[in-house]
Write a protein that holds these residues in place. Structure first.
Motif, PDB file in Angstrom:
ATOM      1  N   GLY A   1       0.794  -1.222   0.000  1.00 12.48           N
ATOM      2  CA  GLY A   1       0.000   0.000   0.000  1.00 12.48           C
ATOM      3  C   GLY A   1       0.824   1.268   0.000  1.00 12.48           C
ATOM      4  N   ARG A   2       1.649   1.426   1.003  1.00 17.09           N
ATOM      5  CA  ARG A   2       2.424   2.663   1.129  1.00 17.09           C
ATOM      6  C   ARG A   2       3.579   2.759   0.152  1.00 17.09           C
ATOM      7  N   LEU A   3       4.255   1.636  -0.081  1.00 20.97           N
ATOM      8  CA  LEU A   3       5.452   1.680  -0.921  1.00 20.97           C
ATOM      9  C   LEU A   3       5.188   1.245  -2.360  1.00 20.97           C
ATOM     10  N   GLY A   4       4.026   0.657  -2.614  1.00 24.05           N
ATOM     11  CA  GLY A   4       3.664   0.268  -3.974  1.00 24.05           C
ATOM     12  C   GLY A   4       4.423  -0.931  -4.505  1.00 24.05           C
ATOM     13  N   TRP A   5       4.970  -1.749  -3.626  1.00 20.77           N
ATOM     14  CA  TRP A   5       5.721  -2.918  -4.060  1.00 20.77           C
ATOM     15  C   TRP A   5       4.770  -4.075  -4.315  1.00 20.77           C
ATOM     16  N   SER A   6       5.217  -5.094  -5.029  1.00 20.91           N
ATOM     17  CA  SER A   6       4.376  -6.239  -5.336  1.00 20.91           C
ATOM     18  C   SER A   6       5.073  -7.530  -4.929  1.00 20.91           C
ATOM     19  N   LEU A   7       4.286  -8.588  -4.837  1.00 20.08           N
ATOM     20  CA  LEU A   7       4.807  -9.898  -4.488  1.00 20.08           C
ATOM     21  C   LEU A   7       5.659 -10.423  -5.633  1.00 20.08           C
ATOM     22  N   GLN A   8       6.838 -10.881  -5.323  1.00 19.09           N
ATOM     23  CA  GLN A   8       7.716 -11.492  -6.317  1.00 19.09           C
ATOM     24  C   GLN A   8       8.310 -12.744  -5.709  1.00 19.09           C
ATOM     25  N   ARG A   9       8.268 -13.816  -6.472  1.00 20.81           N
ATOM     26  CA  ARG A   9       8.816 -15.080  -5.988  1.00 20.81           C
ATOM     27  C   ARG A   9      10.015 -15.459  -6.852  1.00 20.81           C
ATOM     28  N   PRO A  10      11.079 -15.923  -6.221  1.00 27.95           N
ATOM     29  CA  PRO A  10      12.246 -16.327  -7.015  1.00 27.95           C
ATOM     30  C   PRO A  10      11.963 -17.601  -7.797  1.00 27.95           C
ATOM     31  N   GLU A  11      12.614 -17.739  -8.943  1.00 23.90           N
ATOM     32  CA  GLU A  11      12.496 -18.972  -9.706  1.00 23.90           C
ATOM     33  C   GLU A  11      13.206 -20.080  -8.952  1.00 23.90           C
ATOM     34  N   ARG A  12      12.596 -21.242  -8.946  1.00 20.70           N
ATOM     35  CA  ARG A  12      13.218 -22.384  -8.269  1.00 20.70           C
ATOM     36  C   ARG A  12      14.050 -23.147  -9.291  1.00 20.70           C
ATOM     37  N   ARG A  13      15.339 -23.077  -9.140  1.00 26.04           N
ATOM     38  CA  ARG A  13      16.258 -23.792 -10.015  1.00 26.04           C
ATOM     39  C   ARG A  13      17.367 -24.400  -9.178  1.00 26.04           C
ATOM     40  N   ALA A  14      17.773 -25.577  -9.597  1.00 31.25           N
ATOM     41  CA  ALA A  14      18.853 -26.262  -8.878  1.00 31.25           C
ATOM     42  C   ALA A  14      20.158 -25.508  -9.057  1.00 31.25           C
ATOM     43  N   VAL A  15      20.959 -25.484  -8.026  1.00 26.84           N
ATOM     44  CA  VAL A  15      22.268 -24.844  -8.087  1.00 26.84           C
ATOM     45  C   VAL A  15      23.153 -25.559  -9.104  1.00 26.84           C
ATOM     46  N   GLU A  16      22.966 -26.873  -9.217  1.00 25.43           N
ATOM     47  CA  GLU A  16      23.782 -27.686 -10.108  1.00 25.43           C
ATOM     48  C   GLU A  16      23.329 -27.623 -11.562  1.00 25.43           C
ATOM     49  N   ARG A  17      22.317 -26.854 -11.879  1.00 23.55           N
ATOM     50  CA  ARG A  17      21.743 -26.792 -13.225  1.00 23.55           C
ATOM     51  C   ARG A  17      22.811 -26.422 -14.254  1.00 23.55           C
ATOM     52  N   ASP A  18      22.886 -27.216 -15.323  1.00 16.64           N
ATOM     53  CA  ASP A  18      23.863 -27.011 -16.386  1.00 16.64           C
ATOM     54  C   ASP A  18      23.099 -26.733 -17.680  1.00 16.64           C
ATOM     55  N   GLU A  19      23.015 -25.466 -18.067  1.00 16.11           N
ATOM     56  CA  GLU A  19      22.230 -25.059 -19.231  1.00 16.11           C
ATOM     57  C   GLU A  19      22.719 -25.720 -20.519  1.00 16.11           C
ATOM     58  N   SER A  20      24.016 -25.864 -20.691  1.00 11.36           N
ATOM     59  CA  SER A  20      24.528 -26.477 -21.918  1.00 11.36           C
ATOM     60  C   SER A  20      24.150 -27.956 -21.992  1.00 11.36           C
ATOM     61  N   GLU A  21      24.160 -28.648 -20.868  1.00 14.78           N
ATOM     62  CA  GLU A  21      23.760 -30.056 -20.847  1.00 14.78           C
ATOM     63  C   GLU A  21      22.269 -30.199 -21.116  1.00 14.78           C
ATOM     64  N   ILE A  22      21.481 -29.284 -20.620  1.00 16.89           N
ATOM     65  CA  ILE A  22      20.036 -29.305 -20.879  1.00 16.89           C
ATOM     66  C   ILE A  22      19.778 -29.097 -22.365  1.00 16.89           C
ATOM     67  N   ALA A  23      20.457 -28.137 -22.976  1.00 15.61           N
ATOM     68  CA  ALA A  23      20.289 -27.880 -24.413  1.00 15.61           C
ATOM     69  C   ALA A  23      20.716 -29.103 -25.229  1.00 15.61           C
ATOM     70  N   ARG A  24      21.818 -29.743 -24.842  1.00 16.43           N
ATOM     71  CA  ARG A  24      22.264 -30.946 -25.542  1.00 16.43           C
ATOM     72  C   ARG A  24      21.235 -32.051 -25.421  1.00 16.43           C
ATOM     73  N   TRP A  25      20.683 -32.244 -24.235  1.00 14.21           N
ATOM     74  CA  TRP A  25      19.696 -33.301 -24.017  1.00 14.21           C
ATOM     75  C   TRP A  25      18.450 -33.060 -24.860  1.00 14.21           C
ATOM     76  N   ILE A  26      17.982 -31.807 -24.901  1.00 18.83           N
ATOM     77  CA  ILE A  26      16.795 -31.479 -25.692  1.00 18.83           C
ATOM     78  C   ILE A  26      17.061 -31.696 -27.179  1.00 18.83           C
ATOM     79  N   ALA A  27      18.251 -31.355 -27.651  1.00 13.77           N
ATOM     80  CA  ALA A  27      18.580 -31.471 -29.071  1.00 13.77           C
ATOM     81  C   ALA A  27      18.829 -32.919 -29.500  1.00 13.77           C
ATOM     82  N   HIS A  28      19.426 -33.746 -28.635  1.00  9.14           N
ATOM     83  CA  HIS A  28      19.841 -35.086 -29.053  1.00  9.14           C
ATOM     84  C   HIS A  28      19.020 -36.201 -28.423  1.00  9.14           C
ATOM     85  N   GLU A  29      18.816 -36.160 -27.135  1.00 12.31           N
ATOM     86  CA  GLU A  29      18.149 -37.264 -26.446  1.00 12.31           C
ATOM     87  C   GLU A  29      16.632 -37.232 -26.592  1.00 12.31           C
TER      88      GLU A  29
END
Length: 105
Positions: free
Chosen positions: A69-97
């Protein structure tokens, strides 16, 4: 006989929150800078931080009204992602596997 108006009068808080003094540079440093383990603000943590700075104890509902109300801020939730997440491995898996699995091979 008409019913009397039972709405409560407009109630103003008995204190003024030091908006510019406290919510400026201190707030942007994050929760860890205020002594919390993780760098995530919750209503409870904001309430504790407000109490430390101002000496005023706020309920969770009051903290929510302050932030939205006073500050005009909104609810924001962080994305839940594993610390060990490897974006390049995910892209490889989607492309090949995934195509191989989808074909049933």
């Amino acid at each position: 006989m008409p019913c009397a108006d039972v709405r409560p009068p407009d109630v103003r808080p008995s204190w003024t929150f030091p908006r510019s003094r406290w919510f400026g540079p201190r707030w942007s440093k994050g929760a860890q800078a205020h002594g919390f383990e993780a760098d995530l603000w919750t209503l409870e943590r904001v309430g504790v931080a407000v109490e430390r700075v101002t000496g005023v104890v706020l309920s969770r509902a009051s903290v929510w009204r302050l932030l939205t109300g006073r500050l005009g801020w909104s609810l924001q939730r962080p994305e839940r992602r594993a610390v060990e997440r490897d974006e390049s491995e995910i892209a490889r898996w989607i492309a090949h596997e995934w195509p191989r699995i989808k074909r049933g091979l």
